[in-house]
Design a protein around this motif. Structure first.
Motif, PDB file in Angstrom:
ATOM      1  N   THR B  45       0.299  -2.581   0.614  1.00  0.00           N
ATOM      2  CA  THR B  45       0.572  -1.356  -0.134  1.00  0.00           C
ATOM      3  C   THR B  45       0.215  -1.535  -1.606  1.00  0.00           C
ATOM      4  N   ASP B 161      -2.474   4.211   3.920  1.00  0.00           N
ATOM      5  CA  ASP B 161      -1.499   3.138   4.058  1.00  0.00           C
ATOM      6  C   ASP B 161      -0.599   3.451   5.244  1.00  0.00           C
ATOM      7  N   GLU B 162      -0.811   2.751   6.305  1.00  0.00           N
ATOM      8  CA  GLU B 162      -0.041   2.960   7.541  1.00  0.00           C
ATOM      9  C   GLU B 162       0.111   4.441   7.856  1.00  0.00           C
TER      10      GLU B 162
HETATM   11 MG   LIG Z   1       3.318  -1.348   2.802  1.00  0.00          MG
END
Ligand SMILES: [Mg+2]
Ligand SMILES: Nc1ncnc2c1ncn2[C@@H]1O[C@H](COP(=O)(O)OP(=O)(O)OP(=O)(O)O)[C@@H](O)[C@H]1O
Lengths: 725, 254
Positions: B45, B161-162
């Motif tokens: 992240t 991000d994810e």
């Molecule tokens: Mg993360």
């Protein structure tokens, strides 16, 4: 896309977003619309219900003996007389009929004004008797409230002209019913007495003036108003704050909690635009809320006829002042919005934000509540106490008390100063990486010294906060120093004031700067300056005092000088003559020159070098400089002086030339005031020249001044080359 | 298209600094889908935020579409779409308003923003709920709005991000289809995920992040060859174990 367009876009969206929230609408519209009517109706009803209940309900009288004893009979007699009067008077009719009634009983003669007024419609009287065995028992009855009053006729009740009826009334002033019952009985007795007087006078054919040689009409001009008038401003101010809270939380912590902050930060928008847009929305809603509150107050008072609740003497709300009140609430709403946003920006969730807000509200309540006390006046320190000054100002305006321009300005300017500091803090906090992506405790990263990076110059936020804290502190200190000793010791106050200056103006900012690892040389602009700059400074110092003096004379001639200002100027002059010249130079020349340059030019103006435009920065620092002098009449001259010194500092990138100018300016000006004789070499003002110096002197001063400016301006290029990069 | 050069990000923590990203270098070519994998706390992240210009690198540099993330964050953000699974929407705005708002934030004037929002509503098949408040939409509908938001300025680079964390099968499919389609259209995509089959399926190349360092990088075949394992999950476990071993002596030394 320009700054303005981005801010407008953000503003529009945030406003729509907030206004669509039911909670905002309730807090902003529903609460104010219902709060005031309910509040006023409630308190009005409480009052009327109470008085009506007391007026109509039977008064329970404790007296000696049974209900058919002589004491009870005397009371019944009194009531009989009273009822007789009531029968003669027009019952419960408008006051205009009262004179007709009295002319019937007293042809040609008007009864005393006081009686006429109160005789308009005597309310019915109902009494009920509580038998007691002794005076002690009566006292006990009143104390335990089983009776409203105790009445003892010392010698029964007769109306023969050679006897005076002595009546003792026992009551409890702290008990409203008892107090009212007492007042009613007194009134009943007074009416009966007045009627008997009239009858006896008529019998003797004496004029009314025979017994009443005086007729006194006293008009109460004091402004202390009723309870509501005192509380209303506090409520108004609190509602303005409340108006800011919800939007501030929603727009900062709420945005983070809902996960939209990251999205918005991934957009090509500078944080400052974002915060400005959001802040404007919060301020708008707070101001709208304030306006609605104010409107609701006025509407309630106007349509509800509650004027007497607001102010005495039937003045009521000065509707003409409403715009002014609203205008005053604007900087206040701005201040509170900024504070709330700064506080809430630290929070990650709604809940957390609410926790942060609570202590702030408490902190606000202290000065606000103090200001709401009836005895607190809008003067002295209260002029600069945040929140407190606004509560007081609102109260004065609301009850129609006269407020001086300088008081008004002091309140507005100090609030504006606090507001800009708070906005700067809000912007700083909101944009902080550690706050935006707060995975670690964000408050700590601001205050934990190990986490602070060194910087060459104070940030604008730091400078504004330091100035905003120093301002009331300096104000308090000065008034405290001046109040500790009498006028006899004006010298002492003067010495102490200037001894405190280095601490306040230099030591405090230096400590703050040192803690946050700011380079001190940079913080105070202690860089060297070129020879030209020094020479220019000396020329300015030689001449600026004449220019300033002429401006002051000009101002006095055109705008007049208040007696107060003239008196204090004369007093200061006398004071200065008592100082030795050396002390005078140090106290009034050296210390202010060094300290004021360090704070206003070094610290404050220096902080504005990055990010604020030259003219704005100079004007802002000059305004703060002027406001710090607290004297309205000196505002224009100190502002211009501050602007000149600001320009010198900005151009030479050092405060040192400015210190020279300031030192020479102050020293020559004070010496010339205290020791005129030393300046006899200068041509003196001619008769009829209204104190202006001769044109020759003024023109040469202007020439020297201009030369100084040119020199300083020329010293610039080398230095400013660096700032362009 | 994306170049990271010795990127470092340290966060101040009690008693010193913690390096969340520690000397990271990699490149992503135009049109490539690059997957960042790694255990929790590996620094994925943080890396993606630095590459998007949202936080400043402590040292090192990175360029995205030629713009420096530290000195030209706004240019970077202009060519970038950012999406995470927990990205929220403004619940009191309608999808149409929301898209228009973000279009304006990307510099379009009002009519252009309106046209763009209209186009996206059509294109992502949002007609039926375009005028309802986002708060009343289903998760799948919200994801569609989110995709619309990412595409509002038609950015050549997407950073995710994810993006599928915690989504149900249908919403998941929506996002994956979107990524695949974007990849086909030639967008450069940086993706972090914990779902290894997704990475296997989508990514052209994979970088393996551990304790802020890139300990392995390459196509799936390259990684398979290097470790001698077939499944990405097995590779992941092996690399993580190796990374922990490698980091242990270094960690003790520092
Ligand atoms: Mg993360
Ligand atoms: N703002 C911050 N302040 C302090 N430490 C942080 C901050 N952001 C991240 N970290 C730390 O940096 C390390 C890397 O975090 P990061 O969120 O980048 O990991 P990640 O790979 O995304 O993990 P996950 O798979 O759990 O999402 C973690 O140890 C985290 O605690």
């Amino acid at each position: 896309m320009t700054f303005r367009r981005r801010v407008r876009t953000i503003y529009g969206k945030e406003l729509v977003d907030l206004l669509r929230d039911r909670r905002t609408l309730i807090a902003m519209i529903v609460v104010p619309i219902f709060l005031y009517p309910v509040l006023m109706l409630g308190s009005l009803q409480a009052i009327t219900v109470q008085t009506q209940a007391l007026g109509q309900r039977a008064i329970i009288v404790a007296g000696l003996g049974g209900a058919d004893g002589p004491q009870a009979e005397s009371l019944a007699h009194l009531q009989y007389e009273y009822d007789r009067i009531r029968a003669l008077e027009p019952s419960a009719t408008p006051a205009s009929k009262a004179p007709a009634a009295s002319s019937e009983s007293a042809p040609g003669d008007a009864p005393a004004a006081e009686v006429e007024d109160s005789a308009a419609s005597p309310p019915p009287l109902q009494l009920s008797w509580t038998p007691c065995a002794s005076v002690e028992e009566i006292e006990q009855c009143v104390r335990d409230r089983s009776a409203h009053v105790g009445v003892v006729f010392e010698e029964g009740l007769t109306f023969s002209p050679d006897r005076r009826n002595r009546i003792r009334i026992l009551y409890d002033r702290e008990e409203p019913r008892s107090a009212t019952a007492h007042a009613r009985l007194e009134d009943v007795i007074a009416r009966v007495a007045a009627r008997i007087n009239d009858e006896r006078r008529e019998a003797l054919r004496l004029p009314a003036t025979y017994f009443d040689p005086f007729e006194v009409t006293a008009t109460n001009l004091a402004s202390p108003s009723s309870i509501l008038g005192q509380i209303l401003p506090l409520i108004l101010v609190l509602m303005t704050i409340t108006g800011a809270i919800y939007p501030a939380i929603d727009i900062t912590a709420g945005e983070r909690e809902r996960g939209t902050l990251e999205t918005i930060l991934a957009c090509p928008v500078p944080v400052i635009d974002l915060i400005v847009g959001k802040f404007l929305v919060v301020a708008t809603i707070a101001i709208l809320g304030a306006a609605l509150n104010l409107g609701s107050v006025c509407a309630t008072v106007y349509f509800g006829g509650f004027n007497e609740l607001i102010a005495t003497a039937g003045q009521g709300i000065p509707y003409g002042q409403l715009a002014l009140i609203l205008l005053c609430l604007i900087p206040f709403a701005v201040l509170m919005s900024a504070i709330m946003m700064a506080v809430c920006s630290y929070a990650r969730t709604f809940k957390e934000a609410q926790n942060y807000v609570t202590p702030v509200i408490l902190a606000v309540l202290i000065p606000g509540g103090f200001a709401a006390l009836p005895a607190t006046e809008l003067r002295g320190m209260m002029l600069v106490v945040p929140v407190g000054n606004m509560v007081l100002l609102t109260r004065e305006l609301l009850i129609g008390a006269p407020v001086g321009t300088s008081e008004l300005l002091t309140v507005l300017l100090s609030t504006t100063l606090y507001a800009s500091a708070a906005v700067a803090v809000a912007a700083k906090v909101f944009g902080k990486e550690s706050v935006v992506f707060a995975d670690v405790e964000s408050l700590r990263s601001t205050f934990d010294r190990r986490l602070i990076q060194p910087s060459p110059r104070p940030s604008l936020t730091m400078a504004l906060v330091v100035t905003a804290v120093l301002f009331p502190a300096w104000f308090f200190l000065q008034s405290w120093l001046q109040s500790t000793r009498g006028a006899e010791n004006g010298l002492g106050a003067l010495r102490r004031t200037f001894a405190a200056m280095p601490v306040m103006f230099v030591a405090v900012p230096a400590l703050v700067a040192a803690y946050w690892k700011v380079d001190l040389r940079g913080a105070f602009g202690l860089g060297g300056a070129s020879v030209r700059a020094w020479a220019g400074a000396v020329l300015l110092g030689m001449s600026s005092w004449i220019v300033a003096r002429e401006m002051v004379v000009f101002q006095h001639n055109w705008f007049g000088m208040s007696d107060l200002a003239a008196d204090s100027a004369a007093a200061l002059e006398r004071l200065l003559r008592d100082l030795s010249p050396v002390e005078l130079v140090i106290l009034l020349g050296l210390i202010p020159a060094v300290c004021e340059e360090a704070l206003f030019r070094g610290f404050l103006l220096g902080a504005m070098r990055s990010g604020v435009r030259k003219m704005t920065a100079i004007a802002a620092s000059a305004a703060v400089f002027a406001v710090f002098h607290f004297i309205l009449a000196k505002l224009p001259v100190t502002f211009l002086l501050g602007a000149m010194l600001g320009w010198v500092c900005w151009t030479t990138r050092s405060i040192l030339p400015g210190v020279i100018v300031h030192f020479m300016h102050n020293t020559i000006l004070t010496l010339s005031a205290a020791h005129r004789e030393w300046f006899s070499f200068l041509p003196q003002p001619q008769e009829g020249a209204q104190d202006h110096l001769p044109a020759g002197v003024v023109l040469s001063a202007i020439a020297i001044f201009t030369a100084g400016c040119v020199l300083i301006g020329r010293s610039a290029p080398k230095a400013t080359g660096g700032s362009a990069a | 298209m994306v170049v990271a050069d010795n990127l470092v990000k340290s966060f101040p923590v009690a008693g010193g600094q913690k390096r969340a990203v520690d000397g990271l270098s990699f490149r992503v070519a135009r049109g490539e889908i690059f997957g960042l994998l790694g255990p929790n706390g590996a620094g994925k992240t943080t890396t993606l935020r630095m590459l998007s210009g949202m936080i400043l690198p402590t040292s090192g540099s990175a360029r995205l579409a030629g713009y420096d993330v530290a000195t030209q964050p706004f240019e970077v953000k202009r060519v970038l779409g950012f999406l995470t699974a927990n990205t929220g929407l403004y619940l009191r705005l309608t999808p149409r308003e929301l898209l228009q708002y973000f279009a304006e934030l990307h510099g379009m004037d009002r009519p252009a923003a309106r046209r763009r929002a209209e186009h996206l509503v059509d294109w992502l098949d949002m007609r039926e709920f375009a005028d309802l408040r986002c708060g009343s939409l289903s998760t799948g509908q919200r994801q569609r709005v989110n995709i619309g938001r990412v595409l509002v300025a038609d950015p050549p680079v997407l950073v995710m991000d994810e993006p599928t964390l915690g989504l149900d099968v249908i919403s998941n499919r929506l996002i994956l289809d979107f990524i695949r389609r974007a990849g086909d259209e030639g967008k450069t995509i940086l993706l972090s995920t914990h779902y290894l089959d997704e990475a296997e399926m989508l990514c052209d190349r994979i970088g393996f992040l551990h304790h802020g360092r890139l300990i392995a990088e390459g196509t799936l075949e390259e990684l398979q060859r290097r470790t001698g394992l077939a499944r990405l999950s097995a590779i992941f476990l092996k690399l993580a174990a190796e990374g922990t071993e490698a980091a242990a002596p270094a960690g003790a030394g520092s």
